[in-house]
Scaffold this motif. Structure first.
Motif, PDB file in Angstrom:
ATOM      1  N   UNK A 111      57.748  30.162 -67.764  1.00  0.00           N
ATOM      2  CA  UNK A 111      57.910  28.725 -67.562  1.00  0.00           C
ATOM      3  C   UNK A 111      58.754  28.075 -68.656  1.00  0.00           C
ATOM      4  N   UNK A 112      59.171  26.858 -68.347  1.00  0.00           N
ATOM      5  CA  UNK A 112      59.909  26.055 -69.326  1.00  0.00           C
ATOM      6  C   UNK A 112      59.087  25.890 -70.602  1.00  0.00           C
ATOM      7  N   UNK A 113      57.781  25.663 -70.424  1.00  0.00           N
ATOM      8  CA  UNK A 113      56.887  25.500 -71.582  1.00  0.00           C
ATOM      9  C   UNK A 113      56.835  26.770 -72.423  1.00  0.00           C
ATOM     10  N   UNK A 114      56.814  27.921 -71.786  1.00  0.00           N
ATOM     11  CA  UNK A 114      56.784  29.187 -72.531  1.00  0.00           C
ATOM     12  C   UNK A 114      58.012  29.288 -73.431  1.00  0.00           C
ATOM     13  N   UNK A 115      59.142  28.954 -72.885  1.00  0.00           N
ATOM     14  CA  UNK A 115      60.400  29.007 -73.641  1.00  0.00           C
ATOM     15  C   UNK A 115      60.359  28.054 -74.829  1.00  0.00           C
ATOM     16  N   UNK A 116      59.906  26.820 -74.541  1.00  0.00           N
ATOM     17  CA  UNK A 116      59.814  25.803 -75.590  1.00  0.00           C
ATOM     18  C   UNK A 116      58.904  26.276 -76.732  1.00  0.00           C
TER      19      UNK A 116
END
Lengths: 389, 389
Positions: free
Chosen positions: A128-133
């Motif tokens: 997810x985008x959150x994982x990347x962040x």
């Protein structure tokens, strides 16, 4: 395990070669199919964050996931148990902002790769985008590169054992397709047909059972043949309905998809004619396949064939496939479509799914095939024709 | 459609109120369950990028997805067809770097929200790191905020019609659990039991068929009762095996999960005793549930109950659930666990799944329940006991 440890090690070696070519020191693998490919891990746990950390310096990848799934990893992977790590449940949907990637970052540091170049599967389903962040925040010295298709590209050419599993999946596909055709009839609920198909997909053949397919059986009918991804309802099949059945048997996560078209009652002449065009076009296109031709050249044969009949189709007619988890059995690498210059090699496997739609009905007839040393061979042995009930 | 348009409009209004509270001008909804909740959209198309753009200024959200799925949207959503947009197939797994979020960004500009504050579901399954990166690149004037749970929080309290669908799903769960218990026996393959369960999940009851559940039936047995997310194989159940069956009937994407434990052959005394503790603890914990108590207080009842038996369990014992798509039927908002201070309200629905594991076996017995005006009511009517085959 469905493969010998040596096969997993060979896959890992291929992956590391690609990592070196791409200038990556480490790779964080989150696509469940890629995780399975490299480690053997197989569980319905991709609804929480998990992954494999592959580095150029370590012999084995490190599996990391939820604590309760670490036992499942121990039961399914070839890795030493010291390479199975976990995060605790307080990181699962945490109300106080804890995130599994915090634990992944700590692992990357422990492995000594926090200031190196790390490949991430940026466009994989469960990354997810959150994982990347979170990885960016936790590993400020790392450089991240997009490696979405890196492992997928190593999966294009199958081994004999992989082909054997797709062959077994094809036996299940044949049985399930027959169950669907046998059940569909005027007045029968779509859900009844789906239940019979599912039963066969899982019970499998006399010799072996089936795994869950990565996509549910799809069977758009009537006007819905133009809406290929709607699922079944309690609506009843009606006299005159065209029904497109698309399904895949699955064996140890390897698929052999197949589509056929059924007419409930005598079809109109135009439908019979369309079905003949689809079958002839499919045959001609499969005949063209051999090592050395490109994916786009294969599609061109289909496009030129139907153009002779005054027809056009916009989307791709096939894609590389094999090992997969929901929501897809496609590998997302090579597609049979304009612009794809992948050169076909022996032991690549594709699902070729051409179709023609008009205002009243659609016809799809597909085959999953392997590129052989001098042509192509379909996995399933099932009549290529319009079925009439 | 399973709900009247008025119900979807009410959901949208609630979502917009929450957006205002959070200072959001727009919201990009990508979780398939949230997309369904707000628009009615239902299709197996979440394997490609898609979403809903909700803005404070527009009466209706805009659905955007793949061209071939726009027809499916027209068939399932309450929105005007001018609010159904698509991207072409060249954006699907593009070999030349095109990405669906490029088209989404153009839509956001067209709607006039490219320099506003936009909520993103940063930790939702199908919103990838790449999607986020592309939106950032394409909309440099926008401010992005994390709104992962915004729609999910509006979903916590169910309407009567939603409860009715969960009730129907529970009828299917009961039938499927019975099919599983009837089939499991010494010498029967796990895949055979899975096939019978699946058949019942989809064929449903006399009155209605079933939808595909968001998680496949899980049935860890023997030593695998400690690995809850491994799926079935062709292994045969053996005399003395404990088997935990976890499944959910599904109706118009609403679930009613249930777990029961089966012993193949006469269970050891310790297993009977453990099952009694689980049942008594489950009953006591359900008895405690009523509006006004918090999620963590509910979990505490269970924890204190089993502590009296010298036992501890680390992970949460339940979670809010309802509408869902693979890979999960949980809503990811409230959990029954320490630290979760969600105050229970009438018409909230949870799956309470307590269990006890020791070295040789595990026992899980669960119920899906609704918070009523003065207590809790289980949806399913199925004996809470250890089943012996």
């Amino acid at each position: 395990m469905p493969f010998a440890a040596a096969e997993y090690r060979e896959r890992l070696a291929k992956t590391k070669r690609r990592m070196r070519e791409e200038g990556l020191d480490a790779l964080f693998v989150t696509d469940p199919a890629n995780m399975n490919y490299l480690s053997g891990y197989d569980g319905w746990s991709f609804y929480v964050h998990q992954g494999l950390v592959v580095t150029l310096d370590h012999d084995q990848p490190v599996w990391i996931g939820r604590e309760m799934d670490a036992n499942g990893a121990k039961a399914t992977v070839w890795l030493d148990h010291e390479n199975i790590r976990h995060y605790t449940d307080e990181y699962v949907h945490s109300p106080v902002g804890k995130h599994p990637m915090d634990v992944v970052a700590t692992l990357v540091e422990e492995l000594g790769f926090d200031d190196r170049t790390i490949g991430l599967e940026m466009d994989a389903y469960y990354f997810t985008a959150k994982s990347y962040q979170r990885l960016q925040q936790n590993l400020p010295e790392a450089e991240f590169d997009d490696a979405t298709l890196l492992v997928g590209e190593t999966r294009l050419v199958k081994t004999d054992r992989e082909l054997e599993l797709i062959q077994q999946a094809a036996r299940i596909s044949e049985a399930a397709m027959q169950a669907g055709i046998d059940t569909i009839d005027e007045g029968v609920m779509e859900s009844t047909a789906a239940a019979e198909i599912y039963h066969t997909l899982i019970s499998g053949t006399e010799e072996f059972g089936g795994d869950y397919p990565s996509i549910v059986p799809l069977m758009p009918s009537g006007e819905h043949t133009g809406t290929p991804h709607l699922t079944w309802s309690d609506a009843k099949f009606e006299q005159g309905d065209p029904v497109i059945i698309e399904l895949a048997g699955c064996r140890h996560r390897y698929h052999s998809p197949m589509a056929r078209t059924v007419s409930v009652g005598e079809p109109p002449k135009a439908m019979r004619e369309t079905a003949e065009v689809v079958v002839e076009g499919l045959n001609a296109t499969l005949d063209f396949v051999r090592p050395g031709v490109t994916a786009e050249e294969v599609e061109r044969v289909w496009r030129e064939f139907i153009a002779k009949h005054g027809l056009e189709k916009e989307s791709r007619i096939g894609y590389s496939m094999g090992l997969g988890y929901p929501p897809d059995w496609g590998e997302h690498t090579a597609s049979l479509r304009p612009g794809d210059q992948t050169v076909l090699e022996p032991n690549m496997t594709f699902h070729m799914i051409p179709g023609i739609w008009n205002d009243d009905f659609g016809v799809e007839i597909s085959e999953t095939f392997v590129v052989t040393k001098d042509g192509a061979e379909a996995f399933a042995d099932f009549p290529r024709e319009l079925f009439v009930k």
